[in-house]
Write a protein that holds these residues in place. Structure first.
Motif, mmCIF file in Angstrom:
data_model
loop_
_atom_site.group_PDB
_atom_site.id
_atom_site.type_symbol
_atom_site.label_atom_id
_atom_site.label_comp_id
_atom_site.label_asym_id
_atom_site.label_seq_id
_atom_site.Cartn_x
_atom_site.Cartn_y
_atom_site.Cartn_z
ATOM 1 N N SER A 1 7.999 -26.140 -13.842
ATOM 2 C CA SER A 1 9.123 -26.440 -14.725
ATOM 3 C C SER A 1 10.284 -25.472 -14.619
ATOM 4 C CB SER A 1 8.633 -26.464 -16.188
ATOM 5 O OG SER A 1 7.562 -27.355 -16.379
ATOM 6 N N VAL A 2 10.014 -24.220 -14.285
ATOM 7 C CA VAL A 2 11.054 -23.195 -14.318
ATOM 8 C C VAL A 2 10.907 -22.275 -13.115
ATOM 9 C CG1 VAL A 2 11.219 -23.209 -16.845
ATOM 10 C CG2 VAL A 2 9.608 -21.664 -15.739
ATOM 11 N N PRO A 3 11.938 -21.486 -12.783
ATOM 12 C CA PRO A 3 11.800 -20.505 -11.693
ATOM 13 C C PRO A 3 10.686 -19.507 -11.974
ATOM 14 C CG PRO A 3 14.104 -20.791 -12.296
ATOM 15 C CD PRO A 3 13.302 -21.521 -13.339
ATOM 16 N N ASP A 4 10.095 -18.969 -10.929
ATOM 17 C CA ASP A 4 8.975 -18.030 -11.075
ATOM 18 C C ASP A 4 9.339 -16.850 -11.971
ATOM 19 O OD1 ASP A 4 7.544 -19.646 -9.399
ATOM 20 O OD2 ASP A 4 7.828 -18.404 -7.620
ATOM 21 N N ALA A 5 10.586 -16.389 -11.873
ATOM 22 C CA ALA A 5 10.990 -15.213 -12.640
ATOM 23 C C ALA A 5 10.951 -15.467 -14.144
ATOM 24 C CB ALA A 5 12.397 -14.777 -12.233
ATOM 25 N N THR A 6 11.057 -16.726 -14.557
ATOM 26 C CA THR A 6 11.050 -17.042 -15.983
ATOM 27 C C THR A 6 9.681 -16.749 -16.590
ATOM 28 O OG1 THR A 6 12.653 -18.794 -15.525
ATOM 29 C CG2 THR A 6 11.584 -18.829 -17.677
ATOM 30 N N GLN B 1 13.724 -14.931 -27.125
ATOM 31 C CA GLN B 1 14.175 -16.290 -27.406
ATOM 32 C C GLN B 1 15.215 -16.785 -26.412
ATOM 33 O OE1 GLN B 1 12.631 -18.302 -29.793
ATOM 34 N NE2 GLN B 1 11.282 -16.513 -29.571
ATOM 35 N N HIS B 2 15.750 -15.896 -25.575
ATOM 36 C CA HIS B 2 16.667 -16.326 -24.528
ATOM 37 C C HIS B 2 15.924 -16.885 -23.319
ATOM 38 C CE1 HIS B 2 20.236 -14.862 -26.534
ATOM 39 N NE2 HIS B 2 19.675 -13.686 -26.703
ATOM 40 N N ASN B 3 14.618 -16.676 -23.286
ATOM 41 C CA ASN B 3 13.796 -17.217 -22.209
ATOM 42 C C ASN B 3 13.492 -18.678 -22.523
ATOM 43 O OD1 ASN B 3 11.351 -17.921 -20.634
ATOM 44 N ND2 ASN B 3 11.393 -15.760 -20.046
ATOM 45 N N VAL B 4 13.772 -19.577 -21.575
ATOM 46 C CA VAL B 4 13.624 -21.005 -21.846
ATOM 47 C C VAL B 4 12.177 -21.401 -22.107
ATOM 48 C CG1 VAL B 4 15.686 -21.664 -20.578
ATOM 49 C CG2 VAL B 4 13.502 -21.526 -19.372
ATOM 50 N N ALA C 1 10.165 -19.662 -24.058
ATOM 51 C CA ALA C 1 9.745 -19.114 -25.345
ATOM 52 C C ALA C 1 9.297 -20.182 -26.349
ATOM 53 C CB ALA C 1 10.861 -18.251 -25.943
ATOM 54 N N PRO C 2 9.994 -21.318 -26.471
ATOM 55 C CA PRO C 2 9.581 -22.312 -27.480
ATOM 56 C C PRO C 2 8.192 -22.905 -27.262
ATOM 57 C CG PRO C 2 11.846 -22.702 -26.777
ATOM 58 C CD PRO C 2 11.266 -21.696 -25.836
ATOM 59 N N VAL C 3 7.667 -22.831 -26.034
ATOM 60 C CA VAL C 3 6.365 -23.454 -25.783
ATOM 61 C C VAL C 3 5.243 -22.424 -25.660
ATOM 62 C CG1 VAL C 3 7.456 -25.422 -24.648
ATOM 63 C CG2 VAL C 3 6.665 -23.496 -23.257
ATOM 64 N N VAL C 4 5.548 -21.137 -25.859
ATOM 65 C CA VAL C 4 4.525 -20.094 -25.771
ATOM 66 C C VAL C 4 3.812 -19.985 -27.115
ATOM 67 C CG1 VAL C 4 4.058 -17.653 -25.373
ATOM 68 C CG2 VAL C 4 5.784 -18.820 -24.008
ATOM 69 N N ARG C 5 2.501 -20.099 -27.087
ATOM 70 C CA ARG C 5 1.696 -20.076 -28.307
ATOM 71 C C ARG C 5 0.936 -18.755 -28.418
ATOM 72 N NH1 ARG C 5 -0.484 -25.845 -26.145
ATOM 73 N NH2 ARG C 5 1.481 -26.984 -26.398
ATOM 74 N N THR C 6 0.452 -18.490 -29.618
ATOM 75 C CA THR C 6 -0.282 -17.242 -29.855
ATOM 76 C C THR C 6 -1.460 -17.105 -28.906
ATOM 77 O OG1 THR C 6 0.366 -17.247 -32.185
ATOM 78 C CG2 THR C 6 -1.534 -15.895 -31.575
ATOM 79 N N LYS C 7 -2.175 -18.204 -28.714
ATOM 80 C CA LYS C 7 -3.340 -18.146 -27.832
ATOM 81 C C LYS C 7 -2.931 -17.839 -26.394
ATOM 82 C CE LYS C 7 -6.831 -20.660 -28.953
ATOM 83 N NZ LYS C 7 -7.796 -21.766 -29.176
#
Length: 342
Positions: free
Chosen positions: A262-267, A308-311, A313-319
């Motif tokens: 979904s995103v570049p490796d660096a993300t 939160q500037h990392n695209v 971030a919204p899908v990263v969960r605690t687990k």
């Protein structure tokens, strides 16, 4: 929210446009089943009519290659813009700077109607170009020596103008959307992240290191002598905790695979690095037990908020964050028991 096409036309500058073109050209080669061996941005002073060179052989521009000419104008690209660029590529061949490319593509947000129609009719394009070239008042090639200008004209007359084309912006965007670069370029929502698969019953080969470190922490704390995943699963004192850690590991693995597509490796690397920078300070402290060290690191991971500037971030969960700690342990960047730190 602006569409990608609107971003490209009104918010990108010329440098952005060339970088974007390089990303698209890589994808184009893969889509056509003929991956380019090298894609090089050449734009700038002295590019001699080639902003992006896509090479099909190890000979580079001395062998077979494709030229992508980037033009980021507010107005549509017309003949007056295209013909001087065509002169440059003919001149480069005459001066032995490049071989003549087998494909020459104008890449612009908008192509003028007249030029677009000419590019669809190579014989007519050739006729229009040569008419402009032979005009007594022509400024095409005006800076060339008489000998070079004559050689360029001869080359143009001998060239099949079907090598010249232009690409539709919608088609460019559609193909670019298949690359990991797209979500970074354009502030669109990520595609839905699928649920993580359950941890497999049997230990996978790539789990060996972090599982060994977990077992060492359990053995030290509870006076056990666990050596295998199955023994941990059958030991009531550690079974539930161990099961949660493996689930977290595979949640983080699912995040990594989602990010890869979904995103570049660096993300993804930035998510992991930011977490590591937080937890390494916790891991580096003194603890009586390795299990205590692990608990402290997990507490810090659960409290961590991804940038939160990392695209992603919204899908990263605690687990995921807990599992990333085990990934870091698996890579020998974190360790729980003191004996393993020495």
């Amino acid at each position: 929210m602006p569409t990608p096409q609107q971003y490209l036309q009104y918010l990108f500058n010329a440098d952005d446009w060339e970088d974007f073109t390089v990303e698209w050209v890589h994808a184009l080669g893969l889509w056509e089943g003929q991956p380019y061996l090298r894609v090089q941005r050449m734009g700038g002073a002295g590019d001699r009519g080639a902003d992006v060179a896509a090479c099909l052989t190890l000979q580079g521009t001395a062998g077979e290659w494709h030229c992508y000419q980037c033009k980021h104008y507010v107005k549509p690209l017309g003949q007056a813009d295209a013909f001087p660029e065509m002169v440059k590529i003919f001149t480069a061949k005459v001066l032995d700077k490049y071989e003549l490319p087998t494909r020459y593509v104008f890449v612009a947000p908008r192509i003028g109607t007249t030029l677009d129609r000419l590019l669809l009719n190579p014989p007519q394009l050739r006729e229009e170009f040569l008419t402009a070239w032979d005009d007594d008042d022509s400024k095409l090639g005006a800076k060339l020596t008489p000998e070079a200008r004559e050689a360029v004209g001869e080359l143009a007359r001998a060239t099949d103008f079907s090598m010249f084309s232009a690409q539709n912006l919608d088609e460019i965007v559609r193909l670019h959307a298949t690359t990991p670069h797209h979500v970074r370029r354009f502030p669109e929502r990520l595609k839905p992240r699928p649920d993580a698969d359950p941890a497999p019953k049997d230990q996978k080969e790539h789990e060996a290191v972090y599982v060994r470190k977990l077992l060492a922490a359990y053995n030290e704390k509870h006076g056990l002598s666990l050596q295998t995943l199955q023994q941990a699963r059958e030991t009531e004192r550690v079974r539930r905790h161990f099961t949660r850690q493996r689930e977290a590991f595979f949640h983080a693995e699912a995040l990594r695979l989602f990010a890869r597509d979904s995103v570049p490796d660096a993300t993804y690397a930035a998510i992991e690095t930011d977490l590591y920078d937080v937890v390494i300070e916790i891991e580096d402290r003194d603890y009586d037990l390795g299990h205590d060290r692990m608990d402290a690191v997990m507490d810090a991971a659960m409290a961590h908020q991804p940038n939160q500037h990392n695209v992603l971030a919204p899908v990263v969960r605690t687990k995921d964050l807990m599992g990333l700690c085990h990934h870091l342990a698996n890579d020998d960047r974190l360790t729980w028991c003191k004996e393993e730190l020495q």
